[in-house]
Design a protein around this motif. Sequence first.
Motif, PDB file in Angstrom:
ATOM      1  N   GLU A  95       1.459   3.223  -3.435  1.00 27.09           N
ATOM      2  CA  GLU A  95       1.041   1.894  -3.268  1.00 27.09           C
ATOM      3  C   GLU A  95       2.580   1.140  -3.103  1.00 27.09           C
ATOM      4  O   GLU A  95       2.557   0.313  -2.054  1.00 27.09           O
ATOM      5  CB  GLU A  95       0.382   1.330  -4.188  1.00 27.09           C
ATOM      6  N   LYS A 144      -3.549  -0.611  -1.158  1.00 29.17           N
ATOM      7  CA  LYS A 144      -3.694   0.693  -1.918  1.00 29.17           C
ATOM      8  C   LYS A 144      -3.539   1.751  -1.442  1.00 29.17           C
ATOM      9  O   LYS A 144      -3.257   1.644  -0.427  1.00 29.17           O
ATOM     10  CB  LYS A 144      -5.460   0.702  -2.210  1.00 29.17           C
ATOM     11  N   TYR A 145      -3.358   3.034  -2.105  1.00 27.01           N
ATOM     12  CA  TYR A 145      -2.969   4.161  -1.485  1.00 27.01           C
ATOM     13  C   TYR A 145      -3.701   5.321  -2.133  1.00 27.01           C
ATOM     14  O   TYR A 145      -4.298   5.407  -3.476  1.00 27.01           O
ATOM     15  CB  TYR A 145      -1.353   4.310  -1.939  1.00 27.01           C
ATOM     16  N   ASP A 146      -3.880   6.432  -1.329  1.00 25.21           N
ATOM     17  CA  ASP A 146      -4.819   7.273  -1.873  1.00 25.21           C
ATOM     18  C   ASP A 146      -6.141   7.211  -2.386  1.00 25.21           C
ATOM     19  O   ASP A 146      -6.883   6.640  -1.733  1.00 25.21           O
ATOM     20  CB  ASP A 146      -3.988   8.366  -2.614  1.00 25.21           C
ATOM     21  N   ARG A 147      -6.334   7.223  -3.814  1.00 21.41           N
ATOM     22  CA  ARG A 147      -7.568   7.385  -4.166  1.00 21.41           C
ATOM     23  C   ARG A 147      -7.577   5.853  -4.801  1.00 21.41           C
ATOM     24  O   ARG A 147      -8.333   5.600  -5.920  1.00 21.41           O
ATOM     25  CB  ARG A 147      -7.955   8.425  -5.093  1.00 21.41           C
ATOM     26  N   THR A 205      -8.467   2.290  -6.279  1.00 28.86           N
ATOM     27  CA  THR A 205      -9.517   1.547  -6.423  1.00 28.86           C
ATOM     28  C   THR A 205      -9.321   0.009  -6.924  1.00 28.86           C
ATOM     29  O   THR A 205      -8.332  -0.167  -7.350  1.00 28.86           O
ATOM     30  CB  THR A 205     -10.838   2.271  -7.112  1.00 28.86           C
ATOM     31  N   TYR A 260      -5.477   0.564   2.829  1.00 30.38           N
ATOM     32  CA  TYR A 260      -4.971   2.013   2.264  1.00 30.38           C
ATOM     33  C   TYR A 260      -3.858   2.447   3.102  1.00 30.38           C
ATOM     34  O   TYR A 260      -3.951   3.009   4.345  1.00 30.38           O
ATOM     35  CB  TYR A 260      -5.846   3.046   2.143  1.00 30.38           C
ATOM     36  N   ARG A 299      -9.343   1.916   6.091  1.00 26.08           N
ATOM     37  CA  ARG A 299      -9.056   3.111   5.286  1.00 26.08           C
ATOM     38  C   ARG A 299      -9.240   4.098   6.379  1.00 26.08           C
ATOM     39  O   ARG A 299     -10.171   4.306   7.039  1.00 26.08           O
ATOM     40  CB  ARG A 299      -9.693   3.671   3.986  1.00 26.08           C
ATOM     41  N   ASN A 300      -8.029   4.856   6.813  1.00 26.28           N
ATOM     42  CA  ASN A 300      -8.086   5.960   7.593  1.00 26.28           C
ATOM     43  C   ASN A 300      -8.691   5.701   9.075  1.00 26.28           C
ATOM     44  O   ASN A 300      -9.366   6.401   9.437  1.00 26.28           O
ATOM     45  CB  ASN A 300      -8.775   7.056   7.209  1.00 26.28           C
TER      46      ASN A 300
END
Length: 180
Positions: free
Chosen positions: A10, A80-83, A85, A108, A163-164
Amino acid sequence: MNLRYARKSEDTEQIAVIQWANWNSSKWPELEMLHHCPNGGSRNKAEAVKLKQMGVVPGMPDLDLPVEKGAYHGLCIEMKYDRGTLQENQKRKLRLLAEQGRYCAVCYGAEEAVKVLEEYLKLRREEEVERIYYSDKNGQECWNLKEKTYAETMAAPNLSVFRNGKVAPMPPERGDSRGE
């Protein structure tokens, strides 16, 4: 910090957003106002007490752009990054900021945050004032002003999660039926 060999996190994604903002501030001078307030992170107890006394508030978004654009009074981005929350206090602060007219987003990664920033910076607000001259019932000369305002809004609703390449609504706070 050289991000070339750094492990993605992050923090590194947020650094990339700030670097992008610095590189693009000649195109959008408003980016000079983009900042981070260090409300999170681990600190020793004495430092944590001092910062709390100084007004550090847990849950505030990572990035703040206090610049009015379109229909909004500013932009707030929680990185945020990856997983990663959202914590409950982060959801609450984002909702409170949105209620005050800020556009709030959870992004993200740097790529998503840059897309949000670019769209936000392109928003326009147009105001038109119509002046009507008339005489009132006593024969006094008067001017009546009618204002029309057109303000663009972001494509995604406020309190969205990016996100994505996809957009979803921010999850509701526990016990909160507003987001459902």
